[in-house]
Design an enzyme around this catalytic site. Structure first.
Site, mmCIF file in Angstrom:
data_model
loop_
_atom_site.group_PDB
_atom_site.id
_atom_site.type_symbol
_atom_site.label_atom_id
_atom_site.label_comp_id
_atom_site.label_asym_id
_atom_site.label_seq_id
_atom_site.Cartn_x
_atom_site.Cartn_y
_atom_site.Cartn_z
ATOM 1 C CD1 TRP A 83 36.018 44.310 53.784
ATOM 2 C CD2 TRP A 83 36.921 42.300 54.173
ATOM 3 N NE1 TRP A 83 35.964 44.086 55.137
ATOM 4 C CE2 TRP A 83 36.518 42.861 55.400
ATOM 5 C CE3 TRP A 83 37.528 41.042 54.174
ATOM 6 C CZ2 TRP A 83 36.700 42.195 56.631
ATOM 7 C CZ3 TRP A 83 37.703 40.382 55.379
ATOM 8 C CH2 TRP A 83 37.294 40.955 56.580
ATOM 9 C CB SER B 195 29.019 47.319 34.223
ATOM 10 O OG SER B 195 28.324 48.511 33.972
ATOM 11 C CB CYS B 196 32.710 44.700 37.084
ATOM 12 S SG CYS B 196 33.549 45.648 35.789
ATOM 13 C CD GLU C 191 31.006 40.802 44.213
ATOM 14 O OE1 GLU C 191 30.688 41.868 43.675
ATOM 15 O OE2 GLU C 191 32.125 40.291 44.138
#
Ligand code: TGC
Length: 387
Positions: free
Chosen positions: A165, A240-241, A366
């Protein structure tokens, strides 16, 4: 006088002239370059790669990062841009997120000076494309269980494993790959033409069709010692990203919702049944009002989240609030909008079902709804339920 149909609570009055100007600029780009073509790209499952340099010229890539050719824009400005892009299509906003919030931000936050100089200016200009390899075939919500490994061999590293993905990987010039090492999870900057690295687009998607998501395999990928991101060890690096990307999403989802609402507001005014426009029916008005309520609330959530981010006070748990709420509400709005369109709503002629289908990916990547619920649950109760 404000137009209650478009900005019921006069949220525009909370934006600066610079923020409004940026919004106009990105909205114009979406009107000119995305709206006329998006149906064909979606139908043909094409990512419009020729837009990448244009988005670079507009300063949309790594726009909230400083130096190295990046825009140095505020978090709110970045959010506003994400909202306008996703009003066009989630796939286009996803590209900007993967490039700027994931790949570039990993290098900007944790890279060496040499890595920043080598990659960031070209990525900001749209001359180079980046991707971000965290998720694996057997490690989605639980990246700590990743099996991709990097071993120290001689003065360098050898990478083996698989990722799944991964947005834009098949057209990327560089991949930021997270891998387990003897010292913990580390990030590696991998030029995609390195021998043993292969990215294959995942076919037959019902969502995010104007974008590319890939499987990556890495077989004995040999890297120099300088490939590792020197400034971070552990999952704090990729998380963190993800904070950056999740932040953009909570704005973007409201853009998709707004586009669906505006589409059906116009349709309900024109379309006549039983001798009067659909907009005159009480049930239609209720649907439209519910959309306005949630779009306005979600936009306020995005703006407050952005103001917190710009003042350096934003906590990751607060990003989960917006990611969970805004994507969930956006899907409901798009689906409700589809019902006003009747049968016409299942064609590409109208945007709501395309947005709703895209948002299925957005609610999953996410951090799923479930993960963000549990992050909030831990924040409220102090008790982690996933460990
Ligand atoms: P835990 O093991 O306790 O913490 C690990 C370390 O990470 C730190 N941390 C964070 N740091 C910054 N921001 C955050 N949001 C952070 N969350 C955790 C934490 O402080 C700790 O640091 P240290 O130094 O003490 O070691 O992990 P946790 O219990 O906090 O997390 C559990 C959970 C479930 C919340 C986490 O695993 C999670 O968020 N899972 C979801 C993962 C996810 O969102 N995956 C989707 C990635 S999307 C993708 O890969 C594709 S890229 C997009 C594309 O290409 O299109």
């Amino acid at each position: 006088m404000i137009d209650l149909a478009t900005d019921y609570l006069d949220i525009d009055s909370l934006l600066s002239q610079q923020e409004l100007d940026l919004r106009s600029q990105v909205r114009q780009f979406v009107d000119d370059r995305i709206r006329p073509n998006i149906n064909a790209w979606y139908e043909d499952a094409v990512f419009p790669q020729d837009l990448v340099k244009e988005m670079g010229s507009l300063g949309l890539l790594g726009m909230h990062l400083n130096g190295y050719g990046c825009g140095g824009r505020s978090a709110v400005e970045y959010g506003i841009a994400a909202m306008e892009l996703e009003a066009g299509d989630s796939g286009i906003r996803t590209f900007v997120s993967v490039q700027g919030s994931l790949a570039m931000s990993a290098i900007a936050k944790f890279g060496s000076e040499e890595q920043k100089r080598q990659w960031l200016p070209g990525m900001a200009a749209g001359e180079l494309i980046g991707c971000f390899g965290l998720t694996e075939p057997t490690a989605g919500s639980d990246p700590a269980s990743m099996v991709t490994r990097a071993e120290r061999v001689g003065h360098g590293w050898v990478l083996n494993g698989a990722k799944r993905w991964i947005g834009l990987a098949s057209i990327a010039d560089v991949a930021v790959v997270w891998a387990a090492t003897d010292d913990g999870i580390r990030g590696f900057v991998v030029p995609t033409d390195t021998e043993g690295f292969m990215a294959t687009p995942i076919p037959d998607k019902l969502s995010m069709r104007a974008s590319i998501q890939c499987d990556i395999t890495m077989e004995n990928v040999q890297l120099p010692a300088t490939a590792v991101l020197p400034e971070v060890t552990g999952l704090r690096g990729p998380f963190s990203c993800l904070n950056e990307a999740r932040y953009g999403i909570l704005w973007g989802a409201m853009g998709a919702a707004r586009d669906a609402y505006q589409t059906v507001l116009a349709y309900a005014d024109q379309r006549t049944q039983f001798g009067k426009p659909l907009a005159a029916f009480q049930l239609t008005q209720q649907k439209l009002v519910d959309m306005v309520l949630e779009i306005q609330k979600g936009t306020l959530v995005a703006l407050q989240t952005g103001r917190l981010k710009d003042s350096g006070r934003l906590r990751p748990e607060q990003i989960s609030f917006g990611k969970l709420n805004n994507v969930r509400q956006a899907i409901e709005i798009c689906r409700s909008a589809r019902t006003i369109l009747g049968g016409n709503g299942i064609t590409l002629e109208y945007s709501p079902l395309r947005h709703a289908n895209n948002l299925e990916s957005v609610r999953t990547y996410e951090g799923t709804d479930e993960i963000h619920t549990l992050i909030m649950g831990r924040a409220i109760t102090g008790i982690p339920s996933f460990s």
